[in-house]
Enzyme design. Structure first.
Site, PDB file in Angstrom:
ATOM      1  N   GLU A  19      39.976  37.097  40.997  1.00 43.63           N
ATOM      2  CA  GLU A  19      39.999  36.196  40.079  1.00 43.63           C
ATOM      3  C   GLU A  19      39.312  36.031  38.949  1.00 43.63           C
ATOM      4  O   GLU A  19      39.444  35.673  37.712  1.00 43.63           O
ATOM      5  CB  GLU A  19      40.451  34.918  40.712  1.00 43.63           C
ATOM      6  CG  GLU A  19      41.987  34.601  41.141  1.00 43.63           C
ATOM      7  CD  GLU A  19      42.775  34.418  40.082  1.00 43.63           C
ATOM      8  OE1 GLU A  19      42.871  33.625  39.129  1.00 43.63           O
ATOM      9  OE2 GLU A  19      43.918  35.210  40.259  1.00 43.63           O
ATOM     10  N   TYR A  52      40.434  27.645  39.293  1.00 41.76           N
ATOM     11  CA  TYR A  52      39.798  28.406  40.533  1.00 41.76           C
ATOM     12  C   TYR A  52      38.762  29.604  40.266  1.00 41.76           C
ATOM     13  O   TYR A  52      37.659  29.548  40.621  1.00 41.76           O
ATOM     14  CB  TYR A  52      41.058  28.858  41.399  1.00 41.76           C
ATOM     15  CG  TYR A  52      40.450  29.772  42.247  1.00 41.76           C
ATOM     16  CD1 TYR A  52      40.039  29.196  43.852  1.00 41.76           C
ATOM     17  CD2 TYR A  52      40.798  31.392  42.476  1.00 41.76           C
ATOM     18  CE1 TYR A  52      39.727  30.139  44.493  1.00 41.76           C
ATOM     19  CE2 TYR A  52      40.241  32.127  43.378  1.00 41.76           C
ATOM     20  CZ  TYR A  52      39.745  31.638  44.400  1.00 41.76           C
ATOM     21  OH  TYR A  52      39.465  32.453  45.596  1.00 41.76           O
ATOM     22  N   THR A 105      35.769  36.470  44.048  1.00 41.97           N
ATOM     23  CA  THR A 105      36.974  36.997  44.109  1.00 41.97           C
ATOM     24  C   THR A 105      37.391  37.875  42.527  1.00 41.97           C
ATOM     25  O   THR A 105      36.714  37.458  41.630  1.00 41.97           O
ATOM     26  CB  THR A 105      38.019  35.592  43.788  1.00 41.97           C
ATOM     27  OG1 THR A 105      39.200  36.046  43.586  1.00 41.97           O
ATOM     28  CG2 THR A 105      37.273  34.689  43.039  1.00 41.97           C
ATOM     29  N   LYS A 121      34.956  29.731  40.562  1.00 42.73           N
ATOM     30  CA  LYS A 121      34.267  30.945  41.460  1.00 42.73           C
ATOM     31  C   LYS A 121      33.038  31.447  40.967  1.00 42.73           C
ATOM     32  O   LYS A 121      32.305  32.109  41.428  1.00 42.73           O
ATOM     33  CB  LYS A 121      35.440  31.956  41.972  1.00 42.73           C
ATOM     34  CG  LYS A 121      36.310  31.433  43.480  1.00 42.73           C
ATOM     35  CD  LYS A 121      35.381  31.454  44.499  1.00 42.73           C
ATOM     36  CE  LYS A 121      36.515  31.096  45.822  1.00 42.73           C
ATOM     37  NZ  LYS A 121      35.529  31.371  46.910  1.00 42.73           N
TER      38      LYS A 121
HETATM   39  P1  NAP Z   1      42.007  29.811  53.235  1.00 42.29           P
HETATM   40  O1  NAP Z   1      42.728  30.535  54.262  1.00 42.29           O
HETATM   41  O2  NAP Z   1      42.614  29.044  51.956  1.00 42.29           O
HETATM   42  O3  NAP Z   1      40.800  29.070  53.716  1.00 42.29           O
HETATM   43  C1  NAP Z   1      39.947  28.273  52.993  1.00 42.29           C
HETATM   44  C2  NAP Z   1      38.903  27.458  54.050  1.00 42.29           C
HETATM   45  O4  NAP Z   1      38.285  26.435  53.523  1.00 42.29           O
HETATM   46  C3  NAP Z   1      39.754  26.568  55.014  1.00 42.29           C
HETATM   47  O5  NAP Z   1      39.177  26.818  56.441  1.00 42.29           O
HETATM   48  C4  NAP Z   1      39.737  25.347  54.611  1.00 42.29           C
HETATM   49  O6  NAP Z   1      39.975  24.104  55.691  1.00 42.29           O
HETATM   50  C5  NAP Z   1      38.467  25.315  54.067  1.00 42.29           C
HETATM   51  N1  NAP Z   1      38.188  24.184  53.022  1.00 42.29           N
HETATM   52  C6  NAP Z   1      38.791  23.926  52.093  1.00 42.29           C
HETATM   53  N2  NAP Z   1      38.441  22.649  51.387  1.00 42.29           N
HETATM   54  C7  NAP Z   1      37.196  22.534  52.121  1.00 42.29           C
HETATM   55  C8  NAP Z   1      36.463  21.582  52.054  1.00 42.29           C
HETATM   56  N3  NAP Z   1      36.522  20.694  51.012  1.00 42.29           N
HETATM   57  N4  NAP Z   1      35.264  21.207  52.782  1.00 42.29           N
HETATM   58  C9  NAP Z   1      35.394  22.222  53.781  1.00 42.29           C
HETATM   59  N5  NAP Z   1      36.011  23.234  54.079  1.00 42.29           N
HETATM   60  C10 NAP Z   1      37.080  23.184  53.174  1.00 42.29           C
HETATM   61  O7  NAP Z   1      41.132  31.138  52.352  1.00 42.29           O
HETATM   62  P2  NAP Z   1      41.052  32.744  52.843  1.00 42.29           P
HETATM   63  O8  NAP Z   1      42.075  33.664  52.419  1.00 42.29           O
HETATM   64  O9  NAP Z   1      40.530  32.530  54.191  1.00 42.29           O
HETATM   65  O10 NAP Z   1      39.802  33.101  51.904  1.00 42.29           O
HETATM   66  C11 NAP Z   1      38.490  32.846  52.326  1.00 42.29           C
HETATM   67  C12 NAP Z   1      37.553  32.772  50.969  1.00 42.29           C
HETATM   68  O11 NAP Z   1      37.754  33.754  50.400  1.00 42.29           O
HETATM   69  C13 NAP Z   1      37.980  31.713  50.135  1.00 42.29           C
HETATM   70  O12 NAP Z   1      36.714  31.154  49.537  1.00 42.29           O
HETATM   71  C14 NAP Z   1      38.600  32.223  48.874  1.00 42.29           C
HETATM   72  O13 NAP Z   1      38.528  31.652  47.847  1.00 42.29           O
HETATM   73  C15 NAP Z   1      38.006  33.614  49.093  1.00 42.29           C
HETATM   74  N6  NAP Z   1      38.809  34.769  48.446  1.00 42.29           N
HETATM   75  C16 NAP Z   1      39.895  35.068  49.332  1.00 42.29           C
HETATM   76  C17 NAP Z   1      40.854  36.258  48.987  1.00 42.29           C
HETATM   77  C18 NAP Z   1      41.993  36.558  49.735  1.00 42.29           C
HETATM   78  O14 NAP Z   1      42.826  37.270  48.967  1.00 42.29           O
HETATM   79  N7  NAP Z   1      42.239  35.761  50.971  1.00 42.29           N
HETATM   80  C19 NAP Z   1      40.265  37.048  47.945  1.00 42.29           C
HETATM   81  C20 NAP Z   1      38.865  36.794  47.172  1.00 42.29           C
HETATM   82  C21 NAP Z   1      38.338  35.555  47.570  1.00 42.29           C
HETATM   83  P3  NAP Z   1      41.300  23.677  55.946  1.00 42.29           P
HETATM   84  O15 NAP Z   1      41.870  24.522  57.061  1.00 42.29           O
HETATM   85  O16 NAP Z   1      41.176  22.225  56.531  1.00 42.29           O
HETATM   86  O17 NAP Z   1      42.335  23.848  54.915  1.00 42.29           O
HETATM   87  O1  G4F Z   2      49.680  35.390  46.330  1.00 41.58           O
HETATM   88  P1  G4F Z   2      48.874  34.472  45.173  1.00 41.58           P
HETATM   89  O2  G4F Z   2      49.141  33.141  45.228  1.00 41.58           O
HETATM   90  O3  G4F Z   2      47.555  35.048  44.828  1.00 41.58           O
HETATM   91  P2  G4F Z   2      46.378  34.766  43.879  1.00 41.58           P
HETATM   92  O4  G4F Z   2      46.806  34.045  42.818  1.00 41.58           O
HETATM   93  O5  G4F Z   2      46.433  36.228  43.521  1.00 41.58           O
HETATM   94  O6  G4F Z   2      45.149  34.411  44.531  1.00 41.58           O
HETATM   95  C1  G4F Z   2      44.754  35.177  45.594  1.00 41.58           C
HETATM   96  O7  G4F Z   2      43.998  36.128  45.593  1.00 41.58           O
HETATM   97  C2  G4F Z   2      42.687  35.970  44.748  1.00 41.58           C
HETATM   98  C3  G4F Z   2      42.051  37.121  44.652  1.00 41.58           C
HETATM   99  O8  G4F Z   2      42.408  37.866  43.602  1.00 41.58           O
HETATM  100  C4  G4F Z   2      41.694  34.805  45.808  1.00 41.58           C
HETATM  101  F1  G4F Z   2      40.720  34.694  45.184  1.00 41.58           F
HETATM  102  C5  G4F Z   2      42.656  33.516  45.719  1.00 41.58           C
HETATM  103  O9  G4F Z   2      41.808  32.894  46.613  1.00 41.58           O
HETATM  104  C6  G4F Z   2      44.055  33.987  46.642  1.00 41.58           C
HETATM  105  O10 G4F Z   2      43.824  34.509  47.818  1.00 41.58           O
HETATM  106  O11 G4F Z   2      49.618  35.018  43.892  1.00 41.58           O
HETATM  107  C7  G4F Z   2      49.861  36.483  43.835  1.00 41.58           C
HETATM  108  C8  G4F Z   2      50.827  36.789  42.527  1.00 41.58           C
HETATM  109  C9  G4F Z   2      50.113  36.010  41.165  1.00 41.58           C
HETATM  110  O12 G4F Z   2      50.381  36.684  40.093  1.00 41.58           O
HETATM  111  C10 G4F Z   2      51.413  34.819  41.122  1.00 41.58           C
HETATM  112  O13 G4F Z   2      51.649  34.367  39.906  1.00 41.58           O
HETATM  113  O14 G4F Z   2      51.872  36.410  42.676  1.00 41.58           O
HETATM  114  C11 G4F Z   2      52.573  35.875  41.682  1.00 41.58           C
HETATM  115  N1  G4F Z   2      53.609  34.815  42.136  1.00 41.58           N
HETATM  116  C12 G4F Z   2      54.938  35.104  41.929  1.00 41.58           C
HETATM  117  N2  G4F Z   2      55.851  34.320  42.451  1.00 41.58           N
HETATM  118  C13 G4F Z   2      53.545  33.925  43.161  1.00 41.58           C
HETATM  119  C14 G4F Z   2      54.976  33.385  43.171  1.00 41.58           C
HETATM  120  N3  G4F Z   2      52.611  33.461  43.766  1.00 41.58           N
HETATM  121  C15 G4F Z   2      52.794  32.333  44.680  1.00 41.58           C
HETATM  122  N4  G4F Z   2      51.859  31.923  45.417  1.00 41.58           N
HETATM  123  N5  G4F Z   2      54.084  31.846  44.836  1.00 41.58           N
HETATM  124  C16 G4F Z   2      55.362  32.471  44.335  1.00 41.58           C
HETATM  125  O15 G4F Z   2      56.327  31.985  44.298  1.00 41.58           O
END
Ligand code: NAP
Ligand code: G4F
Length: 346
Positions: free
Chosen positions: A129, A151, A127, A155
Site C-alpha cells: 500500500e 493506512y 505493505t 505504514k
Molecule cells: P489482521 O488479520 O487485520 O490482524 C491485525 C492484528 O492486529 C490483529 O491481531 C488485531 O487484534 C491486532 N491489533 C489491531 N489493533 C491493535 C491494537 N490497537 N493493539 C494491539 N493489537 C492490535 O492483519 P493480517 O492480514 O494478519 O496482517 C498482519 C500485518 O501485516 C498487519 O500489520 C497488516 O497491516 C500487514 N500487512 C498485511 C498484508 C495482507 O495482505 N494481509 C499485506 C501487507 C501488510 P484483534 O484480533 O483484536 O483485532
Molecule cells: O482486499 P482489500 O480490502 O485489500 P487492500 O485494500 O489491497 O489492502 C490489503 O492489502 C494491503 C497490501 O497491499 C495490506 F497492507 C492491507 O492491510 C490489506 O491487507 O481490497 C483490495 C481491492 C481494493 O482495490 C478495493 O478497492 O479490492 C477493492 N474492492 C472492491 N470491492 C473491495 C471491494 N475491497 C473490499 N474490502 N470490499 C469490497 O467490497
C-alpha cells in the site's frame, strides 16, 4: 541451548496464526500479545491447532508503558510486529486511530526495543500500500513510495522509522514490504474472503447479491503461509535489509470474482457499466454480484504487482501457491463453513 523466544504482536490476525505455527514447528517459544476485546479472538489459532502451545500476554499498542512492560517481562529474541488497524477502507474514516496504532505503534515498540532489549531482532509488517499511486511497474525495493490512504501513510511512517532505528542505533530491525496475501483465515472485510464467503452463501443458500466496489483494481495476491515464511527468513539474514514479498502476477478484482464463482461451479455474465454493473448466474439468471459505490475508496490504489527478485536471490524465497489454487482453497473452506453453519470471523 534454550529455545528462542518470539513475541508476535497481532497474533490473533491472519498472519499471526500462520507465523505462530511456523515458529512453533521450528521449536520457538511463542508469546503472543493480544489487546483487550469483548469477545474470543483466537479462532484462527484454534483452526491451526496451535492455541494450547502459545503463551499470551496483554498488550495495547497505543499504551507506552504497556508496550515497554511486555518487553521487560518477555525479553524476546525476535519480535514480529504484525499488529495494526490493517483495513484500508476504515482508515479513511478512522485516520487518527489508524495512525496511532499502525504508525506510532511501531515507533513505541522500537523505542522499547532500543531501551529494553536492544539485541532483539525486529520485523515490521510493511505493505505494498505504500507504493499507492505506483511510480514504477513492477514495484521493487527501489521504487519510490506514494501512499494513497491514511493506512498507507501510517505504514510508511513505521517503515522509515525502522530504517532510521537501524541506521541511527544499529538495531537488527527490518521490514517486509508484503503484497496482498490471503487464506481461509483472512478477515471477512477484505475483498478476497468477502468474495469466497459470498459465493459459498450464494451457491449453497441462494443468498445474494454480493455488493462490491471497484472491479478494476489490480492486486498481486499470494498465500499467507508463504509470506510468513519470508518474514522469518528476513530475521535470520545479514546484512539486515528490507524486502519486497510478492508473486509477480497481478489480477483484477473482477478476475478474482470470476475465479471464485468458477470454483463454486457458477459461470457469470457481466451486464451494465460502472455503478450499474452486475454479474448474472448464466444458469439461473440470478444477480450474484452487484456494484455498490459505498465500497469505493476516496483514493484508490489501481495497480499493484511486485518484483520479488531480491527475496529469491538473498532469502531463497519463492511463492509456492498459484492464485487459482488459493481461490479454490478459500472457496472450499467457506463452502464447508457455510454448509456446517460454522462461519468464523464474524
Ligand atoms: P489482521 O488479520 O487485520 O490482524 C491485525 C492484528 O492486529 C490483529 O491481531 C488485531 O487484534 C491486532 N491489533 C489491531 N489493533 C491493535 C491494537 N490497537 N493493539 C494491539 N493489537 C492490535 O492483519 P493480517 O492480514 O494478519 O496482517 C498482519 C500485518 O501485516 C498487519 O500489520 C497488516 O497491516 C500487514 N500487512 C498485511 C498484508 C495482507 O495482505 N494481509 C499485506 C501487507 C501488510 P484483534 O484480533 O483484536 O483485532
Ligand atoms: O482486499 P482489500 O480490502 O485489500 P487492500 O485494500 O489491497 O489492502 C490489503 O492489502 C494491503 C497490501 O497491499 C495490506 F497492507 C492491507 O492491510 C490489506 O491487507 O481490497 C483490495 C481491492 C481494493 O482495490 C478495493 O478497492 O479490492 C477493492 N474492492 C472492491 N470491492 C473491495 C471491494 N475491497 C473490499 N474490502 N470490499 C469490497 O467490497
Amino acid at each position: 541451548m534454550a529455545n528462542k523466544t518470539a513475541l508476535i504482536t497481532g497474533i490473533t490476525g491472519q498472519d499471526g496464526a500462520y507465523l505462530s505455527k511456523l515458529l512453533l514447528d521450528k521449536g520457538y517459544r511463542v508469546v503472543g500479545s493480544m489487546r483487550r476485546t469483548s469477545g474470543i479472538g483466537t479462532w484462527r489459532l484454534q483452526d491451526l491447532q496451535v492455541l494450547d502451545e502459545i503463551e499470551f500476554t496483554s498488550m495495547e499498542l497505543t499504551e507506552d508503558s504497556n508496550v515497554r512492560g511486555v518487553l521487560e517481562k518477555i525479553k524476546p529474541d525476535e519480535i514480529y510486529n504484525l499488529a495494526a488497524q490493517s483495513f484500508v477502507g476504515d482508515s479513511f474514516t478512522q485516520p487518527i486511530y489508524t495512525t496511532q496504532v499502525t504508525g506510532i505503534g511501531a515507533l513505541r515498540l522500537l523505542e522499547g526495543v532500543r531501551t529494553v532489549v536492544p539485541t532483539a531482532k525486529f520485523y515490521q509488517a510493511s505493505t505494498s500500500e505504500m507504493f499507492g499511486k505506483v511510480q514504477q511497474v513492477p514495484q521493487s525495493e527501489k521504487t519510490a513510495f506514494y501512499p494513497r490512504s491514511p493506512y498507507g501513510v501510517a505504514k510508511l511512517f513505521a517503515h522509515w522509522t525502522v530504517v532510521n532505528y537501524r541506521e541511527a542505533y544499529g538495531l537488527h530491525c527490518c521490514s517486509g514490504i508484503l503484497f496482498n496475501h490471503e487464506s481461509p483465515l483472512r478477515g471477512v472485510e477484505f475483498l478476497p474472503r468477502k468474495v469466497t464467503l459470498g459465493m459459498a452463501k450464494y451457491a449453497l443458500r441462494g443468498e445474494g447479491p454480493l455488493r462490491v466496489g471497484n472491479l478494476e483494481a489490480k492486486r498481486d495476491w499470494g498465500h499467507a503461509r508463504d509470506y510468513v515464511d519470508a518474514m522469518w527468513r528476513m530475521l535470520q539474514t545479514t546484512p539486515v535489509m528490507d524486502f519486497v514479498v510478492a508473486t509477480g502476477r497481478t489480477h483484477t478484482v473482477r478476475d478474482f470474482v470470476e475465479m471464485a464463482a468458477s470454483a463454486c461451479g457458477i459461470s457469470l455474465d457481466w451486464q451494465g457499466t460502472g455503478h450499474n454493473e452486475m454479474a448474472i448466474d448464466r444458469a439461473t439468471g440470478n444477480v450474484v454480484v452487484s456494484v455498490d459505490p459505498a465500497f469505493y475508496r476516496p483514493s484508490e490504489v489501481d495497480l499493484l504487482v511486485g518484483d520479488p527478485s531480491l527475496a529469491k536471490e538473498v532469502l531463497d524465497w519463492s511463492p509456492t501457491v498459484r492464485l487459482e489454487d488459493l481461490v479454490s482453497e478459500m472457496v472450499e473452506a467457506d463452502m464447508h463453513r457455510v454448509s456446517s453453519n460454522h462461519v468464523s470471523g464474524f
